[in-house]
Motif scaffolding. Structure first.
Motif, PDB file in Angstrom:
ATOM      1  N   GLY A  71       0.782  -1.229   0.000  1.00  0.00           N
ATOM      2  CA  GLY A  71       0.000   0.000   0.000  1.00  0.00           C
ATOM      3  C   GLY A  71       0.817   1.283   0.000  1.00  0.00           C
ATOM      4  N   VAL A  72       2.089   1.193  -0.388  1.00  0.00           N
ATOM      5  CA  VAL A  72       2.932   2.391  -0.391  1.00  0.00           C
ATOM      6  C   VAL A  72       2.406   3.444  -1.370  1.00  0.00           C
ATOM      7  CG1 VAL A  72       5.175   3.297  -1.158  1.00  0.00           C
ATOM      8  CG2 VAL A  72       5.081   1.326   0.397  1.00  0.00           C
ATOM      9  N   LYS A  73       2.292   4.685  -0.890  1.00  0.00           N
ATOM     10  CA  LYS A  73       1.908   5.821  -1.737  1.00  0.00           C
ATOM     11  C   LYS A  73       2.934   6.952  -1.649  1.00  0.00           C
ATOM     12  CE  LYS A  73      -2.009   4.201  -3.217  1.00  0.00           C
ATOM     13  NZ  LYS A  73      -1.982   3.726  -4.601  1.00  0.00           N
ATOM     14  N   GLU A  74       3.756   6.935  -0.583  1.00  0.00           N
ATOM     15  CA  GLU A  74       4.750   7.999  -0.369  1.00  0.00           C
ATOM     16  C   GLU A  74       6.157   7.417  -0.392  1.00  0.00           C
ATOM     17  OE1 GLU A  74       2.405   9.526   3.346  1.00  0.00           O
ATOM     18  OE2 GLU A  74       4.236  10.710   3.134  1.00  0.00           O
ATOM     19  N   ILE A  75       7.014   8.066  -1.167  1.00  0.00           N
ATOM     20  CA  ILE A  75       8.391   7.572  -1.315  1.00  0.00           C
ATOM     21  C   ILE A  75       9.383   8.663  -0.929  1.00  0.00           C
ATOM     22  CG2 ILE A  75      10.107   6.726  -2.972  1.00  0.00           C
ATOM     23  CD1 ILE A  75       7.834   5.684  -4.684  1.00  0.00           C
ATOM     24  N   TYR A  76      10.411   8.282  -0.158  1.00  0.00           N
ATOM     25  CA  TYR A  76      11.574   9.139   0.057  1.00  0.00           C
ATOM     26  C   TYR A  76      12.804   8.382  -0.442  1.00  0.00           C
ATOM     27  CZ  TYR A  76       8.625  11.991   3.028  1.00  0.00           C
ATOM     28  OH  TYR A  76       7.630  12.793   3.489  1.00  0.00           O
ATOM     29  N   THR A  77      13.549   8.981  -1.367  1.00  0.00           N
ATOM     30  CA  THR A  77      14.807   8.352  -1.774  1.00  0.00           C
ATOM     31  C   THR A  77      15.943   9.244  -1.295  1.00  0.00           C
ATOM     32  OG1 THR A  77      14.950   9.384  -3.975  1.00  0.00           O
ATOM     33  CG2 THR A  77      13.674   7.372  -3.813  1.00  0.00           C
ATOM     34  N   ARG A 106       2.562   4.396 -11.057  1.00  0.00           N
ATOM     35  CA  ARG A 106       1.936   3.473 -10.090  1.00  0.00           C
ATOM     36  C   ARG A 106       1.136   4.239  -9.033  1.00  0.00           C
ATOM     37  NH1 ARG A 106       6.639   0.851 -11.744  1.00  0.00           N
ATOM     38  NH2 ARG A 106       6.566  -1.430 -11.759  1.00  0.00           N
ATOM     39  N   GLY A 107       1.012   5.547  -9.222  1.00  0.00           N
ATOM     40  CA  GLY A 107       0.225   6.327  -8.274  1.00  0.00           C
ATOM     41  C   GLY A 107       0.977   6.650  -6.994  1.00  0.00           C
ATOM     42  N   MET A 108       2.315   6.521  -7.042  1.00  0.00           N
ATOM     43  CA  MET A 108       3.117   6.871  -5.865  1.00  0.00           C
ATOM     44  C   MET A 108       3.765   8.231  -6.103  1.00  0.00           C
ATOM     45  SD  MET A 108       5.037   3.210  -5.509  1.00  0.00           S
ATOM     46  CE  MET A 108       4.121   1.651  -5.454  1.00  0.00           C
ATOM     47  N   HIS A 109       3.956   8.983  -5.017  1.00  0.00           N
ATOM     48  CA  HIS A 109       4.611  10.271  -5.128  1.00  0.00           C
ATOM     49  C   HIS A 109       5.691  10.385  -4.082  1.00  0.00           C
ATOM     50  CE1 HIS A 109       2.306  12.052  -8.321  1.00  0.00           C
ATOM     51  NE2 HIS A 109       1.306  11.301  -7.879  1.00  0.00           N
ATOM     52  N   GLY A 110       6.635  11.279  -4.329  1.00  0.00           N
ATOM     53  CA  GLY A 110       7.693  11.363  -3.337  1.00  0.00           C
ATOM     54  C   GLY A 110       8.762  12.351  -3.683  1.00  0.00           C
ATOM     55  N   VAL A 111       9.804  12.320  -2.857  1.00  0.00           N
ATOM     56  CA  VAL A 111      10.901  13.259  -3.018  1.00  0.00           C
ATOM     57  C   VAL A 111      12.235  12.513  -2.897  1.00  0.00           C
ATOM     58  CG1 VAL A 111       9.545  15.099  -1.981  1.00  0.00           C
ATOM     59  CG2 VAL A 111      11.113  13.796  -0.558  1.00  0.00           C
ATOM     60  N   CYS A 112      13.260  13.147  -3.451  1.00  0.00           N
ATOM     61  CA  CYS A 112      14.621  12.672  -3.275  1.00  0.00           C
ATOM     62  C   CYS A 112      15.369  13.715  -2.456  1.00  0.00           C
ATOM     63  CB  CYS A 112      15.275  12.484  -4.650  1.00  0.00           C
ATOM     64  SG  CYS A 112      16.997  11.960  -4.549  1.00  0.00           S
ATOM     65  N   LEU A 113      16.040  13.263  -1.403  1.00  0.00           N
ATOM     66  CA  LEU A 113      16.868  14.155  -0.575  1.00  0.00           C
ATOM     67  C   LEU A 113      18.326  13.789  -0.779  1.00  0.00           C
ATOM     68  CD1 LEU A 113      14.873  14.046   2.798  1.00  0.00           C
ATOM     69  CD2 LEU A 113      14.775  15.815   1.011  1.00  0.00           C
ATOM     70  N   MET A 114      19.142  14.782  -1.104  1.00  0.00           N
ATOM     71  CA  MET A 114      20.555  14.522  -1.396  1.00  0.00           C
ATOM     72  C   MET A 114      21.435  15.413  -0.536  1.00  0.00           C
ATOM     73  SD  MET A 114      19.989  14.611  -5.524  1.00  0.00           S
ATOM     74  CE  MET A 114      18.454  15.548  -5.437  1.00  0.00           C
ATOM     75  N   GLY A 115      22.307  14.798   0.254  1.00  0.00           N
ATOM     76  CA  GLY A 115      23.214  15.551   1.102  1.00  0.00           C
ATOM     77  C   GLY A 115      24.462  15.965   0.331  1.00  0.00           C
ATOM     78  N   GLU A 116      24.778  17.240   0.425  1.00  0.00           N
ATOM     79  CA  GLU A 116      25.969  17.752  -0.261  1.00  0.00           C
ATOM     80  C   GLU A 116      27.227  17.133   0.354  1.00  0.00           C
ATOM     81  OE1 GLU A 116      27.519  22.190  -1.605  1.00  0.00           O
ATOM     82  OE2 GLU A 116      26.620  21.918   0.378  1.00  0.00           O
ATOM     83  N   THR A 117      28.059  16.543  -0.455  1.00  0.00           N
ATOM     84  CA  THR A 117      29.227  15.822   0.064  1.00  0.00           C
ATOM     85  C   THR A 117      30.369  15.903  -0.944  1.00  0.00           C
ATOM     86  OG1 THR A 117      30.099  13.634   0.638  1.00  0.00           O
ATOM     87  CG2 THR A 117      28.259  13.672  -0.877  1.00  0.00           C
ATOM     88  N   PRO A 118      31.614  15.981  -0.428  1.00  0.00           N
ATOM     89  CA  PRO A 118      32.720  15.892  -1.385  1.00  0.00           C
ATOM     90  C   PRO A 118      32.690  14.555  -2.119  1.00  0.00           C
ATOM     91  CG  PRO A 118      33.514  16.356   0.853  1.00  0.00           C
ATOM     92  CD  PRO A 118      32.046  16.123   0.953  1.00  0.00           C
ATOM     93  N   GLY A 119      32.016  13.555  -1.536  1.00  0.00           N
ATOM     94  CA  GLY A 119      32.035  12.196  -2.074  1.00  0.00           C
ATOM     95  C   GLY A 119      33.310  11.516  -1.635  1.00  0.00           C
TER      96      GLY A 119
END
Lengths: 257, 257, 257, 257
Positions: free
Chosen positions: D116-122, D178-191
């Protein structure tokens, strides 16, 4: 297009034909030999092979006409001393991925197998990267009898210093479990240009082996013509071949057929 | 997702439509031409294509909204002198693997074939890697009549010095066995930036050929806007295109469409 | 050929056999160990594996005979202190693509699983890129009991500083869900030549672990012979192995088995 | 193994769960965030995903135990202010080929969709290649409402200067149909190292967004521990990630999630 497929152009009835593979490779050696025989003896095209593992592109000919990537089957009947039938395989490309090469070569052998092919000759160039005085013909075979026969015709058996990469090798290798036997003939060539000398050397040996007579004189002429027509296209093929040449090191003698 | 698929957005009824392919490639030439026509004449999107052979990523637009990799079909009805219908193919990417390109281009042709497409125009840039004074339009065709027609419109037929890599070539090549014919128009461009001049040259020829009238003036404006919006994205596309450009050497004229 | 397949050569009846994988890799370490046991104890070939994910080529042996790319299964019965049966896996290549490696290793495990295999030994070299005074044997295991047993036999457990790339790793990893357990033994080697010393070190440990007695003396002799026969072929394998070595950096210790 | 598959470990009943993807990528940012929450809140593993498109290898842990390539699903119930359920996706790898990435991400979404997932955080890192004073959190969303919400939480929306490569992008992109919505959060990093600072920044924003409370203090400790355990393994992942990073140029800001 998702699968390799063969489009039959003409129904032909062949009797125990000899199969000669000459797809583009180093020095254009095999291709030039096959084109020469095809034109001199008037071989006729009877089928075409298309594959999604060919490069995703088209060639453009000298009239600006688009030419798709394909392999082509030609046939000849009742040729030479033994009145043998022949199937020739030419074309403007080989498969790119390993899996594609296996699928394509398997399709080719399934197809020619239906015509009763038991003998295979695969033709190519062995690139030395250096100037070649008088090109030797190198060879390999699927059994000792054929290897001995090659030596009788002054073919240098390749020692264990490498393999045969691409269709010329794979078609022999995949032919054996299908009850087919054969040899690979490779003309020594610097590579990187259309080498009529290497082709002449291979053609001479091939004609002896299959007991057919073809005027060799016009080969240089044809080479010149081919050079003009496909200077760039051949360069593309060479580079494609290099990309496929996934195994040998920079300093290696290379063979791609 | 395991297979390329097309999502129909709107049912449309088209009569013998002309199909114009303009996926991203060198210099953004084809894409800019198509976008210009689409916006000026108000073409409407009616289908989208998704494929597992697209790059495994999403783009992010200027508002921070995720945009999946896709190709898009637009249509127009009753345009120009001959009141013809049109299908345009745009998008933000092409397939990566050879097998993927063949699967995608095959799906595209199957889809537009259902609408009765018989005529194809594929658009792109021919990268010279050098400054271009006044961009020429190069072309290739699937038959001699079309090639002759191109020459009447001052299109330079590409000689045999290379091929057409990617969707612009493959769609023509795979169209022929489906009974479709067409031409590829390539604007001469240094490549590596969004080239409104090359696009204008291609657009001018295309409009003559399909007998449609569109104001060309706003193209430079649109190019500028596109430059701002997609400076980085286009760079990504260029590099993807380079990766796909598996055949020509560094010094080659390159065409990717 | 579109699918990996195994050709059964001889029906054999094995009782709870130990499976030993020794496909070509860095330093030829595992292959040399397996070849030594196979020849010294007279193991017999009973099956061959072919795959479209092998390199698209053939090798040519010292007699000019074409040798297809393949893996080979050998068996031994009632050996050593515990009168155990054995299956050895050798060959001249590994799969190229990730998907190919998974398909091939899965087929291998399905096949040996039918003979009741529960214990696996995978053999290889750990390339240091630097001269090795006295080669250590490194190891990893599928559970703590086996890891402890390795330490009792002076095997250095690999710390978390890397993985095991290729068949030696994958066969262990894919074996676990099939109820198989085992260890990987890696002989420390500079890599880049046929390393009899590293092989001797691995062989000594292996023979202790499986409680079998084989004369180790002739290994150097066999290594010399192998060096002559396959100098170039091994070079090809090395380079193929490098191509597969898609993860570690230049400065890394590398293991490919 | 020929197909990606998911092995269910435990039947769980979840109510409208939030799905958080944190597969390995640049700077280990997302993975560290997920591991921290998993350990602090005691999330339990309930499924594992295996794929033939993962690298053909195994990792070896600090005890010398072989660890197969896999992705792992964890769950939590009734957490935070809103008493929400959660599914976390972690693992030691991502798919290598584009087709593999699409197949794997598609399988993941099919699987979590059943709960039943509808919300995604990547979650992931945005590699700058340069020292970072105080790491910003960058974000993208599948719609404008979510993008606005990100801005309210001081997340910098990514402008159109690039895409999101790998699972973090693809899971958002494939989720929408698929009817899912969400956001991607990316932390600034030198890598190029395990970046607890970037992870802390992402974790702080994530906890606000999902309204859950977790002690952030121990994150640096965990990062240190992780650094020791996986110094080399992470290097392998980084390089794999680089290989997957098929689009941006050397000078680009890179994001791989």
């Amino acid at each position: 297009m998702k699968e390799t497929f063969i489009k039959l152009i003409k129904d032909v009835d062949l009797n125990n034909p000899i199969f000669i593979e000459a797809l583009p490779g180093i020095g254009h050696v095999g291709k030039l030999v096959a084109e020469h025989i095809i034109h001199e003896l008037g071989a006729e095209k009877f089928a075409e092979l298309y594959s999604p593992s060919f490069p995703p592109q088209v060639f453009v000919d000298e009239d600006g006409i688009v030419e798709p990537m394909k392999n082509e089957f030609y046939y000849l009947q009742g040729q030479g001393e033994d009145e043998r039938d022949f199937i020739f395989l030419g074309g403007n490309t080989q498969g790119l991925s390993p899996e594609g090469q296996y699928a394509i070569c398997g399709s080719i052998l399934d197809f020619v197998g239906e015509y009763g092919v038991k003998e295979i000759y695969t033709l190519g160039g062995l690139g030395t990267g250096q100037p070649v005085e008088k090109p030797k013909v190198f060879g390999a075979a699927t059994n000792k009898e054929l290897a001995a026969m090659l030596q009788e015709h002054e073919v240098t058996l390749r020692s264990a210093d490498g393999g045969i990469i691409g269709a010329s090798g794979l078609i022999l290798g995949l032919g054996v479990p299908r009850g087919m036997h054969g040899v690979c003939l490779m003309g020594e060539t610097p590579g990187y240009f259309i080498d009529a000398d290497a082709s002449k050397a291979v053609l001479t040996v091939l004609l002896e082996l299959v007991k057919v007579d073809v005027d060799v004189a016009k080969l240089e002429e044809r080479a010149e013509e081919t050079r003009k027509m496909i200077s760039k296209a051949q360069q593309m093929e060479r580079e494609m071949a290099e990309r496929m040449n996934i195994v040998p090191g920079e300093e290696d003698l290379r063979y791609i057929g």
